[in-house]
Design a protein around this motif. Structure first.
Motif, PDB file in Angstrom:
ATOM      1  N   VAL A   1       0.850  -1.183   0.000  1.00  0.00           N
ATOM      2  CA  VAL A   1       0.000   0.000   0.000  1.00  0.00           C
ATOM      3  C   VAL A   1       0.884   1.231   0.000  1.00  0.00           C
ATOM      4  CG1 VAL A   1      -1.722   1.331   1.280  1.00  0.00           C
ATOM      5  CG2 VAL A   1      -1.877  -1.165   1.210  1.00  0.00           C
ATOM      6  N   ILE A   2       0.660   2.119  -0.962  1.00  0.00           N
ATOM      7  CA  ILE A   2       1.427   3.361  -1.027  1.00  0.00           C
ATOM      8  C   ILE A   2       0.827   4.355  -0.043  1.00  0.00           C
ATOM      9  CG2 ILE A   2       1.988   5.339  -2.486  1.00  0.00           C
ATOM     10  CD1 ILE A   2       2.263   3.413  -4.814  1.00  0.00           C
ATOM     11  N   SER A   3       1.651   4.817   0.881  1.00  0.00           N
ATOM     12  CA  SER A   3       1.198   5.698   1.953  1.00  0.00           C
ATOM     13  C   SER A   3       1.507   7.153   1.627  1.00  0.00           C
ATOM     14  CB  SER A   3       1.897   5.301   3.265  1.00  0.00           C
ATOM     15  OG  SER A   3       1.633   6.246   4.285  1.00  0.00           O
ATOM     16  N   SER A   4       0.742   8.050   2.234  1.00  0.00           N
ATOM     17  CA  SER A   4       0.961   9.488   2.025  1.00  0.00           C
ATOM     18  C   SER A   4       2.084  10.038   2.904  1.00  0.00           C
ATOM     19  CB  SER A   4      -0.330  10.264   2.310  1.00  0.00           C
ATOM     20  OG  SER A   4      -0.723  10.065   3.664  1.00  0.00           O
ATOM     21  N   ILE A   5       2.628   9.237   3.819  1.00  0.00           N
ATOM     22  CA  ILE A   5       3.702   9.701   4.684  1.00  0.00           C
ATOM     23  C   ILE A   5       4.852   8.702   4.660  1.00  0.00           C
ATOM     24  CG2 ILE A   5       2.176  10.989   6.227  1.00  0.00           C
ATOM     25  CD1 ILE A   5       2.399   8.660   8.204  1.00  0.00           C
ATOM     26  N   GLY A   6       6.056   9.205   4.963  1.00  0.00           N
ATOM     27  CA  GLY A   6       7.207   8.318   5.020  1.00  0.00           C
ATOM     28  C   GLY A   6       8.443   9.062   5.481  1.00  0.00           C
ATOM     29  N   TYR A   7       9.476   8.303   5.863  1.00  0.00           N
ATOM     30  CA  TYR A   7      10.738   8.874   6.307  1.00  0.00           C
ATOM     31  C   TYR A   7      11.802   8.875   5.209  1.00  0.00           C
ATOM     32  CZ  TYR A   7       9.200   8.834  11.199  1.00  0.00           C
ATOM     33  OH  TYR A   7       8.533   9.078  12.376  1.00  0.00           O
TER      34      TYR A   7
ATOM     35  N   ASP B   1       7.195   6.133  -5.315  1.00  0.00           N
ATOM     36  CA  ASP B   1       5.745   5.937  -5.244  1.00  0.00           C
ATOM     37  C   ASP B   1       4.999   6.940  -6.120  1.00  0.00           C
ATOM     38  OD1 ASP B   1       6.136   3.841  -3.501  1.00  0.00           O
ATOM     39  OD2 ASP B   1       5.551   4.955  -1.694  1.00  0.00           O
ATOM     40  N   ILE B   2       5.449   8.188  -6.116  1.00  0.00           N
ATOM     41  CA  ILE B   2       4.819   9.210  -6.967  1.00  0.00           C
ATOM     42  C   ILE B   2       4.948   8.839  -8.435  1.00  0.00           C
ATOM     43  CG2 ILE B   2       5.005  11.599  -7.774  1.00  0.00           C
ATOM     44  CD1 ILE B   2       5.781  12.365  -4.887  1.00  0.00           C
ATOM     45  N   LEU B   3       6.146   8.440  -8.838  1.00  0.00           N
ATOM     46  CA  LEU B   3       6.353   8.078 -10.237  1.00  0.00           C
ATOM     47  C   LEU B   3       5.508   6.875 -10.626  1.00  0.00           C
ATOM     48  CD1 LEU B   3      10.232   8.561 -10.480  1.00  0.00           C
ATOM     49  CD2 LEU B   3       8.460  10.044 -11.442  1.00  0.00           C
TER      50      LEU B   3
ATOM     51  N   PHE C   1       2.183  14.189  -0.571  1.00  0.00           N
ATOM     52  CA  PHE C   1       2.927  13.274   0.291  1.00  0.00           C
ATOM     53  C   PHE C   1       3.676  14.085   1.342  1.00  0.00           C
ATOM     54  CE2 PHE C   1       2.085  11.033  -3.530  1.00  0.00           C
ATOM     55  CZ  PHE C   1       2.116   9.677  -3.256  1.00  0.00           C
ATOM     56  N   ILE C   2       3.857  13.503   2.514  1.00  0.00           N
ATOM     57  CA  ILE C   2       4.539  14.182   3.615  1.00  0.00           C
ATOM     58  C   ILE C   2       5.790  13.390   3.983  1.00  0.00           C
ATOM     59  CG2 ILE C   2       4.373  14.979   6.004  1.00  0.00           C
ATOM     60  CD1 ILE C   2       1.346  15.241   5.561  1.00  0.00           C
ATOM     61  N   LEU C   3       6.935  14.066   3.914  1.00  0.00           N
ATOM     62  CA  LEU C   3       8.214  13.472   4.302  1.00  0.00           C
ATOM     63  C   LEU C   3       8.490  13.834   5.753  1.00  0.00           C
ATOM     64  CD1 LEU C   3      10.934  12.061   3.609  1.00  0.00           C
ATOM     65  CD2 LEU C   3      11.777  14.325   2.921  1.00  0.00           C
ATOM     66  N   LEU C   4       8.626  12.829   6.597  1.00  0.00           N
ATOM     67  CA  LEU C   4       8.890  13.035   8.016  1.00  0.00           C
ATOM     68  C   LEU C   4      10.388  12.980   8.290  1.00  0.00           C
ATOM     69  CD1 LEU C   4       6.113  10.670   9.409  1.00  0.00           C
ATOM     70  CD2 LEU C   4       5.967  13.140   9.053  1.00  0.00           C
ATOM     71  N   ALA C   5      10.824  13.705   9.319  1.00  0.00           N
ATOM     72  CA  ALA C   5      12.232  13.711   9.723  1.00  0.00           C
ATOM     73  C   ALA C   5      12.344  13.264  11.171  1.00  0.00           C
ATOM     74  CB  ALA C   5      12.827  15.109   9.569  1.00  0.00           C
ATOM     75  N   ARG C   6      13.332  12.444  11.450  1.00  0.00           N
ATOM     76  CA  ARG C   6      13.544  11.991  12.826  1.00  0.00           C
ATOM     77  C   ARG C   6      14.307  13.028  13.650  1.00  0.00           C
ATOM     78  NH1 ARG C   6      13.732   7.255   9.718  1.00  0.00           N
ATOM     79  NH2 ARG C   6      12.313   5.625  10.483  1.00  0.00           N
TER      80      ARG C   6
ATOM     81  N   ALA D   1       5.889  25.427  16.877  1.00  0.00           N
ATOM     82  CA  ALA D   1       6.288  24.022  16.833  1.00  0.00           C
ATOM     83  C   ALA D   1       7.367  23.834  15.769  1.00  0.00           C
ATOM     84  CB  ALA D   1       5.081  23.141  16.515  1.00  0.00           C
ATOM     85  N   ARG D   2       8.432  23.127  16.128  1.00  0.00           N
ATOM     86  CA  ARG D   2       9.504  22.840  15.173  1.00  0.00           C
ATOM     87  C   ARG D   2       8.971  21.892  14.108  1.00  0.00           C
ATOM     88  NH1 ARG D   2      12.509  23.195  11.780  1.00  0.00           N
ATOM     89  NH2 ARG D   2      14.764  22.873  11.720  1.00  0.00           N
ATOM     90  N   LYS D   3       9.189  22.229  12.867  1.00  0.00           N
ATOM     91  CA  LYS D   3       8.628  21.457  11.757  1.00  0.00           C
ATOM     92  C   LYS D   3       9.496  20.233  11.464  1.00  0.00           C
ATOM     93  CE  LYS D   3       6.294  25.459   9.843  1.00  0.00           C
ATOM     94  NZ  LYS D   3       6.381  26.185  11.120  1.00  0.00           N
ATOM     95  N   PHE D   4       8.930  19.072  11.633  1.00  0.00           N
ATOM     96  CA  PHE D   4       9.614  17.817  11.359  1.00  0.00           C
ATOM     97  C   PHE D   4       9.054  17.157  10.103  1.00  0.00           C
ATOM     98  CE2 PHE D   4      11.424  18.475  15.379  1.00  0.00           C
ATOM     99  CZ  PHE D   4      12.389  17.528  15.626  1.00  0.00           C
ATOM    100  N   HIS D   5       8.604  17.975   9.171  1.00  0.00           N
ATOM    101  CA  HIS D   5       8.049  17.412   7.947  1.00  0.00           C
ATOM    102  C   HIS D   5       8.197  18.414   6.806  1.00  0.00           C
ATOM    103  CE1 HIS D   5       4.797  19.932   9.527  1.00  0.00           C
ATOM    104  NE2 HIS D   5       4.336  20.000   8.292  1.00  0.00           N
ATOM    105  N   SER D   6       8.187  17.894   5.599  1.00  0.00           N
ATOM    106  CA  SER D   6       8.091  18.703   4.390  1.00  0.00           C
ATOM    107  C   SER D   6       7.110  17.999   3.453  1.00  0.00           C
ATOM    108  CB  SER D   6       9.467  18.869   3.733  1.00  0.00           C
ATOM    109  OG  SER D   6      10.078  17.611   3.498  1.00  0.00           O
ATOM    110  N   TYR D   7       6.832  18.613   2.311  1.00  0.00           N
ATOM    111  CA  TYR D   7       5.768  18.129   1.439  1.00  0.00           C
ATOM    112  C   TYR D   7       6.291  17.820   0.042  1.00  0.00           C
ATOM    113  CZ  TYR D   7       2.894  20.404   5.021  1.00  0.00           C
ATOM    114  OH  TYR D   7       2.330  20.791   6.214  1.00  0.00           O
TER     115      TYR D   7
END
Length: 225
Positions: free
Chosen positions: A16-22, A30-32, A183-188, A200-206
């Protein structure tokens, strides 16, 4: 754990292709797979040193940057690409996103870390000009049904939160794009510059997926309901 390819069977069925990931390479793949018939990127006008292109993602034939850093990259800006109208299928766009002001280069050690690393814009108006002019140019060079993969991030400047990804969507619609996916790219972890925190410190980009097509959702009307 081995990489799960598109459509591969897992213990729970097909992947399953998810809208979020690291992992941004996984998101791009997945987009391609979902939105680009060729599964390849034709053009990257903000190529930098090509960090996107690994783990199975083929580098585009057309590589540009305002300040080329590696061999094979041609000097050009994203608002003036050397292409005929309607000649490109898939564009990757990863512009700067930080608002730096004028004096970040003079900041003491430990301050303005993000700005020094990535450079950026003087103010949000400058961001809007660069992003808007680029989307207009992408609409010119893309074929009908072509897509832009637009990586962006919200930012804070002068204690104000700028929700850039929202503005980007409306600007894309204005230039003839349909916002087909997000899609949302998460950062650790994130860099910090030591200033007093006010948001709030942003731990994501789009990663926006914009298709050159009639917009199928009336966002203006929806927001007024």
């Amino acid at each position: 754990m081995s990489k799960i390819e598109f459509g591969q069977d897992t213990l729970f069925g097909k992947k399953v292709i998810s809208s979020i990931g690291y992992n941004q390479q996984e998101i791009i793949r997945d987009i391609l797979y979902l939105h680009a018939d060729s599964h390849d990127i034709d053009c990257d006008p903000t190529y930098s040193i090509g960090n996107f292109y690994k783990d199975g993602i083929t580098a585009p034939v057309h590589k540009f940057d305002k300040f080329p850093q590696v061999p094979g990259v041609v000097e050009a800006t994203s608002d003036k690409l050397p292409f005929q109208d309607q000649s490109i299928r898939v564009i990757m766009f990863d512009p700067p996103f930080v608002i730096t002001g004028d004096t970040y280069g003079e900041a003491k050690d430990g301050s303005s870390i993000i700005a020094k690393r990535f450079t950026g814009f003087h103010d949000f108006k400058e961001i809007k000009t660069m992003y808007g002019d680029s989307l207009k140019e992408f609409a010119r060079v893309l074929i009908g049904g072509g897509i832009v993969i637009f990586k962006c991030q919200d930012c804070v400047a002068c204690s104000l939160n700028h929700f850039t990804h929202v503005w980007v969507m409306y600007e894309a619609v204005k230039h003839g794009f349909y916002p087909k996916d997000l899609f949302i790219l998460l950062a650790r972890a994130r860099l910090t510059d030591g200033r007093v925190q006010q948001h709030a410190r942003k731990f994501h980009s789009y990663f926006w997926v914009f298709k050159k097509d009639i917009c199928r959702v009336n966002y203006t009307q929806e927001m007024m309901l």
